[in-house]
Structure formats: C-alpha cells, structure tokens
Design an enzyme around this catalytic site. Sequence first.
Site, PDB file in Angstrom:
ATOM      1  N   CYS A 170     -28.694 -58.961  51.689  1.00 36.70           N
ATOM      2  CA  CYS A 170     -28.809 -57.415  50.673  1.00 36.70           C
ATOM      3  C   CYS A 170     -30.530 -57.639  50.242  1.00 36.70           C
ATOM      4  O   CYS A 170     -30.305 -58.568  49.551  1.00 36.70           O
ATOM      5  CB  CYS A 170     -27.919 -56.924  49.864  1.00 36.70           C
ATOM      6  SG  CYS A 170     -28.026 -55.419  48.423  1.00 36.70           S
ATOM      7  N   HIS A 195     -21.895 -50.820  53.741  1.00 39.28           N
ATOM      8  CA  HIS A 195     -22.435 -51.652  52.946  1.00 39.28           C
ATOM      9  C   HIS A 195     -23.287 -50.992  51.185  1.00 39.28           C
ATOM     10  O   HIS A 195     -22.841 -51.090  50.404  1.00 39.28           O
ATOM     11  CB  HIS A 195     -23.323 -51.619  53.615  1.00 39.28           C
ATOM     12  CG  HIS A 195     -24.175 -53.163  52.686  1.00 39.28           C
ATOM     13  ND1 HIS A 195     -24.125 -54.770  52.693  1.00 39.28           N
ATOM     14  CD2 HIS A 195     -26.046 -53.103  51.892  1.00 39.28           C
ATOM     15  CE1 HIS A 195     -25.497 -55.298  51.590  1.00 39.28           C
ATOM     16  NE2 HIS A 195     -26.126 -54.433  51.354  1.00 39.28           N
ATOM     17  N   GLU A 196     -23.613 -50.088  52.419  1.00 40.37           N
ATOM     18  CA  GLU A 196     -24.775 -48.615  51.073  1.00 40.37           C
ATOM     19  C   GLU A 196     -24.130 -47.498  50.842  1.00 40.37           C
ATOM     20  O   GLU A 196     -24.393 -47.136  49.441  1.00 40.37           O
ATOM     21  CB  GLU A 196     -25.002 -47.280  51.942  1.00 40.37           C
ATOM     22  CG  GLU A 196     -26.464 -48.769  53.219  1.00 40.37           C
ATOM     23  CD  GLU A 196     -27.406 -49.549  52.722  1.00 40.37           C
ATOM     24  OE1 GLU A 196     -27.226 -49.540  51.302  1.00 40.37           O
ATOM     25  OE2 GLU A 196     -27.870 -50.577  52.927  1.00 40.37           O
ATOM     26  N   HIS A 198     -23.045 -49.809  47.278  1.00 38.73           N
ATOM     27  CA  HIS A 198     -23.889 -49.450  46.389  1.00 38.73           C
ATOM     28  C   HIS A 198     -24.042 -48.320  45.477  1.00 38.73           C
ATOM     29  O   HIS A 198     -23.853 -48.107  44.524  1.00 38.73           O
ATOM     30  CB  HIS A 198     -25.741 -49.669  47.344  1.00 38.73           C
ATOM     31  CG  HIS A 198     -25.717 -50.665  47.195  1.00 38.73           C
ATOM     32  ND1 HIS A 198     -26.096 -52.136  46.770  1.00 38.73           N
ATOM     33  CD2 HIS A 198     -26.359 -51.242  48.399  1.00 38.73           C
ATOM     34  CE1 HIS A 198     -26.943 -53.237  46.935  1.00 38.73           C
ATOM     35  NE2 HIS A 198     -26.926 -52.763  48.341  1.00 38.73           N
TER      36      HIS A 198
END
Length: 177
Positions: A101, A143-144, A147
């Site tokens: 990341c 993953h995003e 966030h």
Amino acid sequence: MKKQPTIAQIGSSILRSKAQPVKNIIDRNISELIDSLITTAIANQGVGIAAPQISQSYRLFIVASHPSDRYPQAPTMKPTAMINPKILSHGEAIVKDWEGCLSVPGIRGLVPRYRQIEVEYTTQSGEVKQKVLTDFIARIFQHELDHLNGILFIDQIKNKADLYTEAEYRQIINSGT
C-alpha cells in the site's frame, strides 16, 4: 502544472475514518479529484488508490492495474474511477496473495481476499455499472474498498507471519518461491 498530492501515511486519522458518499458526481471538484488520483497512482506505480489516501474523504477510488516493479504479474487495465463502490456478492473461494500500500510503505503481506466478487459502482459520467471481477482486479477492488471504510491491508492479515518487509518481498518474488 498542479502539485502532486501527498499520500497519507499510516497513522493519519483519515485512513481510519469511513469516507463520505459522493453526492454530486458531475461536480468539477470530483472530476479534478479523479484526475489527481490517476496521476498519483501512475507516478507512484500504484495499481489502485482511494480518495482518503490523498486526504479526501470521498467514496471514490481508482483501479489502474498494470505490470510494474511492485506487481510484475499484474494484468493491464485502463485507470478506472469507481464512485460509491460496493460489493454485491462474492464467491466462496478465498485466496491469499501479496499486497502492499502506498500509505503503508516498506511493508508487504499475504492477504486473504475473495477470488471473485460482483460489484457495483458509478462511473465518472454517472453511469451505474455492475461487473464480476476476479483474481488481481478483485483484490485491488477489495483493498481500495477497505480504504473507504478506514481499513488497511495489514488489518486483514490474521497471521503476523504473513507480514514482510519490502526487501523480503522482493527477494521472495525474485527467487520465484
């Protein structure tokens, strides 16, 4: 030329906060944010980047998969803005694979993620899309999306033995083990 935004680093409170939905997709500020996210991802060899990573609390991220030093096996995908994204469903298979990341420099990990997901998001032009994503692209999306919910990839790792330094990661992938 606009100055490149600073990438928020682990410890920054925005990375641990839930991002706000984008209400006006055609707002000029959102368009500029998308452009900024794309140029930041490209400049940093990222395969994805979320708005909170450049200190903007919006439910918006870019998926921009391409082979690079960081991800040599990544498929190529044109940078795509995904606004107010969500997972509609997922397959049963969970696969552990490498993640890093831009907001957590110097660390890599083997992260368990769904191999296949069905997603929905709004495009920059306001079109709602539904797609089935698999493998590396599905991994980037998950993953995003994390966030946007204040979650970092290191939070998804249950076994701390699955955390590595960047140097250890490069040694592993270069040796082919």
